[in-house]
Design an enzyme around this catalytic site. Structure first.
Site, mmCIF file in Angstrom:
data_model
loop_
_atom_site.group_PDB
_atom_site.id
_atom_site.type_symbol
_atom_site.label_atom_id
_atom_site.label_comp_id
_atom_site.label_asym_id
_atom_site.label_seq_id
_atom_site.Cartn_x
_atom_site.Cartn_y
_atom_site.Cartn_z
ATOM 1 N N CYS B 82 20.876 -3.239 -19.588
ATOM 2 C CA CYS B 82 20.558 -3.239 -18.083
ATOM 3 C C CYS B 82 19.159 -3.623 -17.777
ATOM 4 C CB CYS B 82 20.584 -2.116 -18.250
ATOM 5 S SG CYS B 82 22.626 -1.342 -18.983
ATOM 6 N N HIS B 325 24.810 0.604 -10.164
ATOM 7 C CA HIS B 325 24.362 -0.518 -11.461
ATOM 8 C C HIS B 325 24.894 -1.424 -11.810
ATOM 9 C CE1 HIS B 325 22.659 -0.624 -14.533
ATOM 10 N NE2 HIS B 325 23.630 0.024 -16.109
#
Lengths: 100, 377
Positions: B82, B325
């Site tokens: 991420c 996200h």
């Protein structure tokens, strides 16, 4: 449970090198599987390979005889502080149960 | 001081989108290049995590260079879970700092919504060490933060309601951000009652699956926004090896390094985008970055200190929880929001036009963290 120690750090998994001194030889000792629930979660949304057993508990166990923790799976619901012990090893996973 | 400046930014709408991974990437890059006045680009870095596993698409760097007609320049795909976007930005900055490049295009992109949740959860699990007994036990990525949250509750007076207050704040911010995934307001009651994902984290405590892309043009040529510091560290890859489960040392260490490089401290930061992959993570991050004391971040949330009009506005974009996200894009999208804040035209613009902004991007369960500090000059 086998524990690998170096420079005051205990772990159930052996690393290639100690992060403190860099040596690759770890002291090995056998300790009791018994421990105390340090924390836990019940996983409802699981990845594909575990979807068939969801929901299931993943429990972080603080071993009684070492300064090390073990991530395990449990069928019973638990609370922090509960005493637990190893039931079996299944598909490479530690399956714990409440200590009787 | 990096001596690198932000010249252009671009970002697609975040959410469930028809566009392909390539189209999202090119849309964000084109907007950033236009915003920068179409400068000559010397190199391209693209942050992406699951293009290969979910979209069967790699070579994203070359696709950008080729389709945008940037010439025979070097291009690189960067993977750091991420934190792929934050690491890509840092690689671009290092390219400028080394003297090799004058101007670099950095982008991040992810396409996730077309795939099944179980398959995406499986792909995200690649961001853990998959050779371990804890992976075999069924630990998931959200599960790590669930375990952390239950211990945090045990050691503090925090409750699930404090997590809900983080989710509510970020949703309120996201509602005002036209690019955010979730435009719909919610309530504390709805958040508290939502279905459980991994106890005690419910649906609103977890960042969603998202399609989207963001891009930024940086250069050694001056602009009103200087990248004052860039830092990156690696941390533990296994939950059972955490010395202190309630600390994510990668966040703290990357923050400490960035403050040192910038000659600044947490008290100097006017506006913040941090990696709220889960509501719990935002509380840990505001502690690790020194905004609040360890085990007291929940009090700052309770007192509203991290709201847009608070003393330390955190995630004015809506954060990962509400902006969305798209994994590889997140680190760049954070910087997009901060540049808008420093330019004075952001969604949820902080009063008085902030001067110093900080972005923190996390990868894995604390395996990577980057921090970038921007300054309006």
């Amino acid at each position: 449970m086998k524990i690998y120690s170096c420079c005051g750090n205990d772990s159930i998994a052996k690393k290639y090198n100690c992060a403190v001194c860099g040596k690759s030889e770890f002291e090995e000792k056998e300790v009791s599987d018994n421990g105390t629930v340090y924390s836990f979660t019940k996983i409802h949304i699981a990845p594909a390979e575990f979807a068939h057993i969801a929901p299931y508990n993943v429990v972080l166990v603080d071993l009684d005889e070492a300064d090390a923790k073990v991530t395990s799976r449990m069928e019973e619901d638990v609370a922090i502080g509960d005493k637990v012990t190893l039931d079996r090893i299944e598909d490479g996973a530690y399956i714990y149960k409440k200590a009787s | 001081m990096t001596g690198a400046y932000v010249h252009g930014i671009g970002m697609t709408k975040f959410g469930k989108l028809e566009s392909s991974l390539k189209e999202l990437l090119l849309e964000a890059c084109t907007e950033a290049l236009n915003d920068a006045g179409r400068p000559k680009i010397d190199a391209v870095y693209v942050g992406n995590f699951m293009g290969g596993s979910i979209s069967n698409q790699e070579i994203l760097g070359a696709i950008v260079a080729n389709d945008l007609g940037l010439g025979y320049i070097p291009s690189t795909k960067v993977e750091g879970a991420c934190a792929s976007g934050g690491i890509a930005l840092r690689q671009g900055l290092l390219g400028i700092m080394s003297g090799e490049y004058d101007t670099v295009l950095v982008a991040g992109a992810e396409k996730m919504k077309h795939a099944e949740t179980a398959d995406v959860t499986q792909a995200i699990n690649a961001a853990m060490d998959t050779t371990t007994t804890e992976k075999n036990a069924g630990l998931t990525f959200p599960g790590f933060f669930g375990v952390l949250a239950n211990r945090y509750f045990h050691e503090t007076d925090a409750t699930k309601e404090h997590l809900a207050r983080v989710a509510l704040k970020n949703r309120q911010n996201g509602v005002n951000n036209p690019l955010a995934q979730f435009p719909k307001p919610t309530t504390l009651e709805e958040i508290m009652a939502a279905r459980m994902i991994t106890d005690p984290l419910g649906l609103f405590d977890c960042s969603p699956m998202t399609d989207g892309a963001a891009a930024i043009v940086i250069s050694r040529k001056k602009s009103p926004i200087h990248v004052r510091a860039s830092s990156q560290v690696s941390g533990p890859t296994k939950m059972q090896d955490a010395v202190n489960l309630l600390s994510i040392p990668a966040i703290g260490e990357s923050g400490r390094l960035a403050y040192e490089k910038a000659g600044l401290g947490p008290e100097d930061i006017d506006v913040v985008e941090i990696h709220d992959c889960f509501s719990m993570t935002e509380i840990i991050a505001i502690e690790e970055l020194g905004f609040y004391n360890p085990l007291e971040g929940w009090k700052a949330v309770e007192e509203g200190r991290t709201q847009v009009n608070g003393e330390k506005p955190v995630n004015t974009s809506g954060g990962l929880l509400s902006r969305g996200h798209p994994i590889g894009a997140t680190g760049i999208a954070q910087v997009y929001q901060l540049v808008r804040q420093l330019r004075g035209n952001a969604a949820n613009q902080v009063d008085g036009t902030p001067r110093i902004a900080l972005a923190q991007n996390l990868g894995g369960t604390g395996s990577y963290s980057t921090v970038h500090i921007l300054e309006r000059v």
